[in-house]
Design a protein around this motif. Structure first.
Motif, mmCIF file in Angstrom:
data_model
loop_
_atom_site.group_PDB
_atom_site.id
_atom_site.type_symbol
_atom_site.label_atom_id
_atom_site.label_comp_id
_atom_site.label_asym_id
_atom_site.label_seq_id
_atom_site.Cartn_x
_atom_site.Cartn_y
_atom_site.Cartn_z
ATOM 1 N N GLN A 97 0.856 -1.201 0.000
ATOM 2 C CA GLN A 97 0.000 0.000 0.000
ATOM 3 C C GLN A 97 0.886 1.244 0.000
ATOM 4 O O GLN A 97 1.803 1.383 0.816
ATOM 5 C CB GLN A 97 -0.898 -0.020 1.250
ATOM 6 C CG GLN A 97 -1.910 1.116 1.261
ATOM 7 C CD GLN A 97 -3.268 0.636 1.756
ATOM 8 O OE1 GLN A 97 -3.403 -0.470 2.264
ATOM 9 N NE2 GLN A 97 -4.301 1.461 1.574
ATOM 10 N N SER A 141 -3.133 4.138 -2.816
ATOM 11 C CA SER A 141 -3.111 3.173 -3.926
ATOM 12 C C SER A 141 -2.229 1.979 -3.537
ATOM 13 O O SER A 141 -1.430 2.062 -2.601
ATOM 14 C CB SER A 141 -2.524 3.844 -5.175
ATOM 15 O OG SER A 141 -1.151 4.088 -4.952
ATOM 16 N N THR A 142 -2.394 0.882 -4.224
ATOM 17 C CA THR A 142 -1.529 -0.272 -3.952
ATOM 18 C C THR A 142 -0.643 -0.513 -5.156
ATOM 19 O O THR A 142 -0.980 -0.151 -6.298
ATOM 20 C CB THR A 142 -2.345 -1.554 -3.692
ATOM 21 O OG1 THR A 142 -3.130 -1.803 -4.851
ATOM 22 C CG2 THR A 142 -3.222 -1.404 -2.460
ATOM 23 N N GLN A 143 0.480 -1.146 -4.858
ATOM 24 C CA GLN A 143 1.438 -1.396 -5.932
ATOM 25 C C GLN A 143 1.934 -2.831 -5.798
ATOM 26 O O GLN A 143 2.131 -3.338 -4.689
ATOM 27 C CB GLN A 143 2.613 -0.423 -5.760
ATOM 28 C CG GLN A 143 3.572 -0.411 -6.930
ATOM 29 C CD GLN A 143 4.889 0.265 -6.557
ATOM 30 O OE1 GLN A 143 4.966 0.962 -5.544
ATOM 31 N NE2 GLN A 143 5.907 0.019 -7.343
ATOM 32 N N ASP A 148 -0.434 7.223 -0.735
ATOM 33 C CA ASP A 148 -1.625 7.865 -1.292
ATOM 34 C C ASP A 148 -2.806 6.903 -1.324
ATOM 35 O O ASP A 148 -3.820 7.155 -1.949
ATOM 36 C CB ASP A 148 -1.343 8.407 -2.702
ATOM 37 C CG ASP A 148 -1.010 7.273 -3.669
ATOM 38 O OD1 ASP A 148 -1.008 6.087 -3.239
ATOM 39 O OD2 ASP A 148 -0.740 7.533 -4.851
#
Lengths: 299, 299, 299, 299, 299, 299
Positions: D137, D142-144, D140
């Motif tokens: 996570q 968002s997940t990556q 911001d």
């Protein structure tokens, strides 16, 4: 109580022999009497149980003659050595390895002793080469070439399989067949195999069990037993012709074994009750003890 | 020839016992007669030479009394147990470990057998703790505190040193001294040490050599020997008061050994010629054999 | 932190000695002070725990004199050697094997180290023969025959029982009694036993623990300690009469041990705190180190 | 004399640890100072010479960063774990196995100790599988997806090669690379390897050498060292956030090792002189000892 | 069926080589092609699985040049020997021990074979001393002193770690670094290490894997392969200048190995498919076999 | 080159089978063609040389019939089992142990492999009891008592002699004779001995070499070979009567072996060239593989 006293008298002998190796060559005639074979098996079991490593070697000449006669296979003997053609070799395998060897193993089993039957071909034990064709002089002065066929001369003994088995608590029982390097089976003299094995394993005693009670000064006089002698005595007796017949090859094997480092050879009766035990556990013994030099202290 | 026949009759017994472990507890009186001690040493040597692992345990009560008397050291015994003050402990060390133990090792050496003398303090063999002070009731009804001094109760047996020595071919000879974890020496009952060692090494037989020929149904009648009995019989005899005196602690140790897994206890005479060998090599035996249950097939 | 720094300084010494064998001869007087004996036991335990194989040898002359005096047994000494009649031999067994040997084993046990007490008669360790009757010249010029009785001269050492015990992790503690081949017990000089055992096991060091701090150039001057010398030095000192009294037999034993292959002999104090450890773990040492040739690099 | 007294004070500790196995995890920074590495090698040599089996495990994170920087190879770290692409894996092999591992083996050799360098790929020691791609996570929300590349998770440890080497007298030195079943090399966390090896060999102690002197109650206060604590204490400290940064993975490995049967974990300084020896040979120690339950008697 | 027939044709070769030791020196270029390295690993796995003990030795000259060039580290070569300053030694450790050695171990693992990577500094395997400064004659007749830096000459090989590993079923893979007695690391010629290890372990065969298919009578003619030759032939070829370049040090190492008792040297291609197996399992072989004297029957 | 490629394809199979034990039951007819026997010996030698422990078991029914016919000894067979009177037992010993067993050992020797011939009576290998007299129903509805004479039922297998020989590098060759506890020799079914030995030694494979290429779905259609089946399949085939004649006792022995823990039974041709090797070193195999449950992954 007698038993216990006798055990105690046997004690010094037991102490002397524990851990030693004995090679015992059985003569063929012992197979003729089941009773004699069982008695021998009991004696060997006793040696085994007081800590002596025993290796048994046997042939089977007399039985061979009988079997050949029964099956109608003619036998030719030249200079005391059986000419061994294909058919005779088959008989030898079947008789020595198949019948007599199994009988010894069975007799030992009857006394609770685990033996393993071997031929010289098993485990690479006895390597032999085919005997060369020889010139034999006939009585009429002519000479004849004799091809002994599948008869072998011992080249070497590899005792690895014997040590493997004795260290695991088994008694090896070896019959008089050997193998060439390429797997050929040859008929070899059992006295010679016994002698060569005794040398190879560093045996302390080599016994020849015979039809006589030992060496006799006078073959006609059974009371003329020589209890104790040495190589010089034996050579004198050979020169005098006192030792003859089937005893001669045994005595020649005995001389080679002595030379090869086996310190004591015993020639005793295969039929006298407990002749081995008398020889091992009493001072008087039962037959003939041969040493290198009777004037020296024996090791 | 008798010797050889007797050896052959002994063969089944030899085969049965080879490789087994026997613990032999010598009673103190055997030291009084050098002749008896040598006879025992010869018997033990024979067992050793047919492949039995022997461990000898001994005390020395009678000799202790005599030595104390000679040196003028007063001895106090309460409930069959010697009160052991500093001076008495010194005597015990000197007598048990210094004199009697050495005599057994020497007697075995006389028959060519190598033994190693031990006390329970050697190699951490027997760990004990000091016996607690006990209340003893006097005949006049009063009670008295008794401090047994350097008397020990066995806590544990570590048989490592025994296995080390027997595997190397030595006979361990153990006297009845034990050690605390911190190096204190304690006087411990020899019957108890024998019992605990027999259990710890998984002995097949535990022998108590006594002044009697075995257990007697009637203490006054030496012919009333019980040859064979089991725990139930022994408990009945104890209840009936037939077993008394010095035999009682031996029998209690025997019962504990049976319970601890030692299958056969032999109570025999220390003085009858070859009583051990008769017990081991004949069916009749010489004394009393005690098993857990005589109605069961013995292992 | 000091402890750790000192451990690190000891490291090169530990590495040098791991796996080596040290024979340590305790002098009799160390038994007089329980404190000194415990200190020695601690030092020996330390050597044992850094991987050195230790064998302890001891006699007990001073205690013998005292015990004999207490019991009123007259003692005769000829040429530094105790005449040992039956009664004295009994005292020797009881004292050396029964009391002193047990005390060393106990002291080691106090530090958690498992030792096994032995006499030279155990496990066939030291074989001796009775010393022949000798002619001794009296001060008046006459000669007298002296029979030393049960005094023995060492014939041979069989280290099998020592190796058996050290390999199993036990420390052998040997008192100065030996055995004849037929089980007779003989009183033998402890310095000699130490020397012969050191040779037989291939010891790397042989320590003599004495009442002095080592060899002194001038017996009257305790500061004249010789720290390091060789055979030539010692022979010079012997010739000059500097070495005398009880030190003489020790030094003779030392010379024989050096000749027999033991590379380093240490003569140190039995009473100086940690004299052994100082000798082993410091360059300065605490007593006298004797080598074959101090001009050669030591192995 | 101080040395000898200190040796004697160390004796109870030597006796307690002889024959035991210690696993010592070296932190990467110890390689920065040759002096510190040599000091460690001396300490390890001492442990080795008093009979302790030592296994060394090391990583090399700080050196890795420096080498990567010098060669201009960008490094990415996610959640404390280095993303390991092909180029970085090559650097890891060269640095861990080629440089640092060799330096430890050399430092030990300088003290005469024979070590053998290993990676987890040698002798099938550490089997690992490639770490799966994980969702991380971002700040911001968002997940990556993160693929750690050649990063491994330990599947199993086969200690055969370690036992082979320690039994032959060598010290294994293991760097933090592992192997897949098909020969792939993976970068594995060194603390984890140390923990898993300690469990697999049944280690008695597992040491983490760190930049701190141990666990601190208050990270800002170097005097707040926790000398002795247990799992409950550690869990409380973790919950309170007292344990953080590079110490956290070590402590997690420590907890797993305790659960896996390693009875004692030591967190000590890599730079304090002789911190290991203080921890082993003194009661006070030098850092933090963690046990399962400090209210129980430790085994 | 072909497979089985071929297995049967390989049988006499398998029987001849079982239990023997082969040392295989890999040339540096084999690392350039992963395919070639895997093929070699498969061949070695096969030798291992038919009971041959394999020891791999490798250097890494070509990779060294490339790495040095990439990192901008200038390299100086004098008389075929790399001058090894601190920076170059670091590269050598990282490349030989860190990268190439790990790659061989991994390649073997890919075929299920457990190998253990070693440098000559591990386990005290190869002891070396720093090469003395030498006088090198320049082309202009002047002489120059050359200090090779961390370049070593082999003093001795202690094969204990090799035997430890091969007896436990591992394949040792040795890179060409050695150690001084005090832990210094030295760069040593890999051909020399292979030769010295082959002598030290009593290898039956030493293989040099090269860029050529073997020795060529005419370097320009790849068809002029010498299949079989002896020391006399090789010396003639050396004198004639037929053997030159990188082959020369290999052949000098080969001659020393032959003199040191290695009976057969094989010079074969590192790239020809299965060149080792062809050499071992066929009569024709694939490269050059060198023996001491081709007119004698080979052992 | 083909040879080498094929060796490499065999590598995974070699790796899988190294160190495993195979029991191979030879059918009697293989003795009729020296060529077939030698081919088998070569195959067995190959298995032996890639590290597989082989135990050979054989009978000799067809040869027995021929020998009995030649010597005019009438043979009676009831329910597939030979009635064995004294004369027939002698023939069995001579043929099985004396001739056929020796021929196998010799054939192996021809390929340089050392075998040791055994009967079940050697080394206490196979203990049997005499088969009880059975009631056989005649076709006319009457019943008849049949005494099979010296026919035995296997009581137990003691594999000690087999392990002793295989561990020493010998191949045991066992003929189908057994022994009673008291040394009686009994004729026992060879399939049963093979099955019981395979269970006793924990064999990985048991091969039955037969006159067919394996199990056939349709006895009349040699192309209907079943390559792979499990116990359920076999029971279905037995119920359907597809398995009949001499194959039936083999299959029953196979089912018992599977139940006893032997995971794989192979029924293959004794005459197809290299049928064993095809079965072991290829996926396709040459005959029928029977497992417990073909739906499970085989161990």
């Amino acid at each position: 109580m007698d038993r216990v006293n006798n055990l105690k008298q046997a004690l010094p002998y037991i102490r002397r022999h524990r851990g030693k190796t004995f090679v015992i060559k059985l003569g063929g005639r012992v197979f003729e009497e089941r009773h004699a074979l069982l008695a021998l098996a009991e004696d060997i079991t006793l040696l085994h149980n007081v800590g002596i490593k025993v290796i048994v070697v046997h042939g089977g000449g007399p039985q061979m003659n009988e079997l050949a006669r029964k099956l109608g296979v003619p036998q030719q003997v030249v200079g005391g050595r059986r000419v061994t053609n294909d058919e005779t070799l088959d008989l030898a395998k079947m008789l020595f390895r198949g019948k007599l060897n199994v009988e010894i193993v069975s007799a030992l089993r009857e006394f609770g002793t685990l033996a393993v039957g071997l031929s010289g071909g098993d485990g690479g034990l006895v390597e032999a080469t085919r005997r060369p064709v020889v010139q034999v002089q006939e009585s009429d002065g002519s000479t004849q070439e004799v091809d002994f066929g599948h008869v072998g001369d011992v080249v070497s003994v590899n005792p690895h399989v014997l040590h493997t088995l004795t260290n695991a608590g088994f008694i090896p029982v070896v019959c008089s067949l050997a193998s060439t390097l390429t797997g050929g089976i040859l008929n070899v003299n059992a006295d010679t195999i016994a002698e060569r094995i005794a040398i190879a394993v560093g045996a302390d005693k080599l016994f020849f069990l015979t039809d006589r009670s030992g060496l006799l000064e006078d073959a006609a006089d059974l009371d003329s037993l020589v209890s104790y002698c040495d190589v010089a005595d034996v050579e004198r007796m050979l020169a005098a012709g006192v030792i003859a017949g089937g005893m001669k090859p045994k005595i020649n094997a005995a001389l080679k074994a002595l030379k090869g480092g086996v310190p004591r050879i015993h020639v005793i009766s295969a039929f006298q009750a407990s002749s081995i035990l008398l020889e091992v556990f009493t001072n008087e013994g039962s037959g003939t003890l041969i040493v290198n030099d009777k004037h020296e202290v024996q090791p």
